[in-house]
Design a protein around this motif. Structure first.
Motif, short mmCIF file in Angstrom:
data_model
loop_
_atom_site.label_atom_id
_atom_site.label_comp_id
_atom_site.label_asym_id
_atom_site.label_seq_id
_atom_site.Cartn_x
_atom_site.Cartn_y
_atom_site.Cartn_z
N HIS A 124 0.83 -1.19 0.00
CA HIS A 124 0.00 0.00 0.00
C HIS A 124 0.87 1.25 0.00
O HIS A 124 0.66 2.16 -0.82
CB HIS A 124 -0.90 -0.06 1.24
CG HIS A 124 -1.85 1.07 1.35
ND1 HIS A 124 -2.95 1.18 0.54
CD2 HIS A 124 -1.84 2.18 2.16
CE1 HIS A 124 -3.58 2.28 0.81
NE2 HIS A 124 -2.93 2.91 1.82
N GLU A 125 1.87 1.20 0.90
CA GLU A 125 2.75 2.37 1.03
C GLU A 125 3.50 2.63 -0.28
O GLU A 125 3.64 3.75 -0.73
CB GLU A 125 3.76 2.13 2.18
CG GLU A 125 3.16 2.19 3.56
CD GLU A 125 2.43 3.49 3.85
OE1 GLU A 125 2.96 4.58 3.57
OE2 GLU A 125 1.26 3.44 4.36
N THR A 126 4.00 1.56 -0.89
CA THR A 126 4.75 1.66 -2.14
C THR A 126 3.93 2.38 -3.20
O THR A 126 4.37 3.31 -3.88
CB THR A 126 5.13 0.26 -2.67
OG1 THR A 126 5.58 -0.48 -1.54
CG2 THR A 126 6.20 0.32 -3.75
N MET A 127 2.73 1.92 -3.28
CA MET A 127 1.81 2.50 -4.24
C MET A 127 1.63 3.98 -3.97
O MET A 127 1.69 4.81 -4.89
CB MET A 127 0.45 1.81 -4.10
CG MET A 127 -0.51 2.24 -5.16
SD MET A 127 -1.02 0.87 -6.14
CE MET A 127 -2.64 0.68 -5.48
N GLN A 128 1.38 4.27 -2.70
CA GLN A 128 1.19 5.66 -2.29
C GLN A 128 2.39 6.51 -2.68
O GLN A 128 2.24 7.60 -3.25
CB GLN A 128 1.04 5.74 -0.74
CG GLN A 128 -0.27 5.23 -0.22
CD GLN A 128 -1.39 6.22 -0.44
OE1 GLN A 128 -1.24 7.41 -0.20
NE2 GLN A 128 -2.51 5.76 -0.98
N ILE A 129 3.56 5.91 -2.39
CA ILE A 129 4.78 6.65 -2.70
C ILE A 129 4.85 6.94 -4.19
O ILE A 129 5.16 8.04 -4.64
CB ILE A 129 6.02 5.85 -2.24
CG1 ILE A 129 6.04 5.88 -0.68
CG2 ILE A 129 7.31 6.42 -2.82
CD1 ILE A 129 7.01 4.93 -0.07
N ARG A 130 4.49 5.92 -4.96
CA ARG A 130 4.55 6.11 -6.41
C ARG A 130 3.62 7.23 -6.86
O ARG A 130 3.98 8.12 -7.62
CB ARG A 130 4.13 4.82 -7.12
CG ARG A 130 5.25 3.84 -7.05
CD ARG A 130 5.36 3.03 -8.37
NE ARG A 130 6.36 2.01 -8.09
CZ ARG A 130 6.07 0.77 -7.79
NH1 ARG A 130 4.81 0.35 -7.80
NH2 ARG A 130 7.03 -0.08 -7.50
N GLU A 165 5.01 10.39 -5.89
CA GLU A 165 6.15 10.72 -6.76
C GLU A 165 5.67 11.39 -8.04
O GLU A 165 6.14 12.43 -8.47
CB GLU A 165 6.87 9.42 -7.10
CG GLU A 165 8.37 9.57 -7.25
CD GLU A 165 9.01 8.19 -7.37
OE1 GLU A 165 9.94 7.90 -6.62
OE2 GLU A 165 8.48 7.36 -8.18
N GLN A 166 4.64 10.73 -8.59
CA GLN A 166 4.08 11.26 -9.84
C GLN A 166 3.59 12.68 -9.65
O GLN A 166 3.88 13.58 -10.45
CB GLN A 166 2.91 10.39 -10.30
CG GLN A 166 3.39 9.17 -11.04
CD GLN A 166 2.25 8.17 -11.26
OE1 GLN A 166 1.11 8.49 -11.04
NE2 GLN A 166 2.61 6.98 -11.75
N SER A 167 2.80 12.86 -8.48
CA SER A 167 2.25 14.20 -8.30
C SER A 167 3.35 15.21 -7.99
O SER A 167 3.30 16.35 -8.43
CB SER A 167 1.18 14.19 -7.20
OG SER A 167 1.73 14.07 -5.94
N VAL A 168 4.40 14.71 -7.29
CA VAL A 168 5.53 15.59 -7.01
C VAL A 168 6.19 16.00 -8.33
O VAL A 168 6.46 17.17 -8.60
CB VAL A 168 6.53 14.91 -6.07
CG1 VAL A 168 7.86 15.67 -6.05
CG2 VAL A 168 5.96 14.84 -4.67
N ASN A 169 6.39 15.03 -9.16
CA ASN A 169 7.03 15.29 -10.46
C ASN A 169 6.26 16.33 -11.25
O ASN A 169 6.83 17.21 -11.89
CB ASN A 169 7.14 14.02 -11.29
CG ASN A 169 8.30 13.16 -10.76
OD1 ASN A 169 9.15 13.68 -10.02
ND2 ASN A 169 8.34 11.89 -11.11
N SER A 170 4.96 16.21 -11.24
CA SER A 170 4.15 17.13 -12.04
C SER A 170 4.26 18.56 -11.53
O SER A 170 3.92 19.49 -12.24
CB SER A 170 2.70 16.66 -12.06
OG SER A 170 2.12 16.83 -10.80
N MET A 220 6.48 22.53 -14.62
CA MET A 220 5.61 23.70 -14.58
C MET A 220 5.91 24.61 -15.75
O MET A 220 4.98 25.13 -16.39
CB MET A 220 5.83 24.49 -13.25
CG MET A 220 5.47 23.75 -12.02
SD MET A 220 3.70 23.50 -11.86
CE MET A 220 3.25 25.11 -11.23
N LEU A 221 7.24 24.81 -16.00
CA LEU A 221 7.61 25.69 -17.10
C LEU A 221 7.10 25.12 -18.40
O LEU A 221 6.58 25.84 -19.23
CB LEU A 221 9.14 25.86 -17.15
CG LEU A 221 9.74 26.57 -15.94
CD1 LEU A 221 11.26 26.68 -16.07
CD2 LEU A 221 9.15 27.97 -15.77
#
Lengths: 435, 58
Positions: free
Chosen positions: A367-373, A376-381, A387-388
């Motif tokens: 569950h945690e792994t998934m959450q992290i992923r 990660e994705q949302s952090v990346n975005s 953003m630029l």
């Protein structure tokens, strides 16, 4: 003819024509013994059922007759010849020139008086009975310990002395308190004198237990006063129990009948009182015995209890000990079993828990792994280059990212970064958002 | 006298403990003694009053 001659004529005629003796019924209205030894009487007859007189005569008993007649009459009738008595007398008729008409009494029949008295007594008894008072003194409670005594007697009488001697010299050491209330115990006025004494007693503040009326000693019996209606009625109403010892052995007087208790003589009265106390003393001893016996019995029982107590205590303690031991034993084995049980159970639970734990860990981990992923994705975005790329640009002034128009002035040179490069520009105008 | 009888019958009927018993026995003994006193000893108070009375009545 002179008066004396006339009177002599009457006298002679009487002697001639009435020479013998006559038996005459009459009531004595006066009776006086002269110091010469003669007895002078007045005889009367009342009209039938009335108090008015229909006949009256003087009578004389000469000393030589009176000497024997007086005592024998008193002895046989229980009363002295006195006014109020009905008598049957053998008389001769006499007439004296100077003293006039009179009767000379030769003999008196006591049985007539006795019968008459008995009749009168019966009448009085009946009257008291009809009035419902005859037993009222008897109904009083006889005291438990009659020891405060009021005594009605004539102080000099032998009967009183006898009574006192008997009472104070009793063999048992009983103590009585006595107070004498003197009264005339015979002849005329006796009844009212006794009533006065009795009155005196109740007016006293001393709480008397019993009133003793005693008389006796004299050879001459004159008990007529004890049949007096007024006295006897008074006695029935008397608030203290009466004890009579009137010293006679003839028929009881009415006073004896109405008194709480009557005995023959003063001595007997004292004995009666002593006996009452003797009874009480016996009762007391009896109770004391019972008390001692019962107390001893209870003590004996208690002693027995104490005696067997040590053995009983040991038994009891042993019992307790045994019981406790058993309890400990059973607790011991129980404890072992429980421990084993608990251990086994614990072990099983551990295994179960371990597997459940690892499972939970795995699940949580995934569950945690998934959450992290996802994160990660949302952090990346949200990264600046992303953003630029998405069209946002970043403006810096003097190397710092600009967040507010306040950080620049008109004419300041700013650097703007976009996705593929940067450029500089001069601030031309400033305008806050709200305007 | 009545009270003595009551105490006695009570004592004879039930089994009191020793303290209670001694109390009741004590009361009964006192009462019995009071009765005995009445039988055998002179009550000075009464004696005095009676002497006065006898002097008056003489």
């Amino acid at each position: 003819m002179t008066l004396q001659e006339l009177n002599q004529l009457v006298r002679n005629n009487l002697r001639q024509f009435m020479p013998g003796t006559y038996w005459v019924q009459a009531e004595v209205s006066e009776c006086k013994e002269h110091f010469s030894g003669h007895c002078y009487l007045e005889l009367i007859q009342k009209k039938e059922g009335q108090d008015a007189l229909c006949a009256k005569a003087r009578a004389t008993i000469w000393a030589n007759t009176w000497q024997s007649l007086g005592p024998s009459f008193a002895q046989q009738t229980g009363t002295r010849l006195a006014s109020g008595l009905q008598i049957l007398a053998e008389v001769t008729v006499d007439f004296h020139e100077l003293y006039g008409f009179s009767l000379v009494i030769r003999d008196i029949d006591p049985s007539y008086t006795l019968g008459n008295q008995a009749m009168r007594r019966r009448e009085i008894l009946k009257r008291l009975e009809n009035e419902g008072v005859i037993d009222q003194n008897k109904e009083l409670v006889w005291p438990e310990l009659p020891r405060c005594l009021a005594i009605v007697s004539s102080p000099g009488a032998a009967g009183y002395q006898d009574f006192m001697r008997q009472l104070t010299d009793n063999d048992y050491g009983f103590v009585f308190h006595t107070a004498l209330f003197p009264a005339t115990m015979q002849g005329q006025g006796a009844a009212s004198s006794i009533i006065a004494a009795l009155d005196n007693i109740v007016e006293n503040t001393v709480p008397f237990d019993v009133v003793v009326i005693i008389r006796g000693g004299g050879a001459v019996a004159d008990l007529g006063c004890f049949d007096d209606y007024d006295l006897c009625y008074y006695a029935t109403q008397y608030p203290i129990p009466l004890l009579t010892g009137l010293g006679h052995d003839k028929d009881n007087a009415i006073l004896d009948r109405v008194a709480h208790m009557s005995v023959k003589t003063p001595t007997a009265a004292a004995e009666y009182l002593i006996d009452t106390l003797l009874d009480k003393a016996g009762e007391l001893d009896d109770k004391a015995d019972r008390l001692v016996r019962r107390a001893n019995q209870i003590l004996e029982n208690e002693k027995l209890n104490l005696h067997t107590m040590p053995g009983r205590v040991v038994n009891r303690v042993q019992d307790r000990l045994m019981h406790a031991k058993l309890k400990v034993e059973s607790a011991k084995s129980g404890l072992k079993e429980q421990a084993i049980h608990a251990l086994t159970q614990g072990r099983q639970q551990n295994t179960l828990f371990a597997s459940r734990l690892s499972m939970a860990c795995r699940t949580t981990f995934a569950h945690e792994t998934m959450q992290i992923r996802l994160f990660e994705q949302s952090v990346n975005s949200f990264s600046p280059s992303k953003m630029l790329e998405r069209g946002f640009s970043l403006t810096l002034h003097q190397g710092k990212a600009l967040r507010s128009i306040k950080e620049v002035e008109e004419g300041s040179i700013v650097e703007t970064r976009v996705a593929d490069g940067r450029f500089t520009s001069v601030v031309h105008t400033k305008q806050p958002n709200n305007e | 006298m009545q009270e003595v009888e009551q105490i006695l019958s009570a004592l004879e009927k039930d089994n009191p403990d020793i303290d209670e018993m001694s109390e009741r026995v004590k009361r009964a003994v006192d009462l019995l003694q009071a009765c005995k006193d009445k039988l055998y000893s002179t009550d000075e108070e009464i004696k005095r009053v009676f002497e006065q009375l006898n002097a008056q009545n003489k």
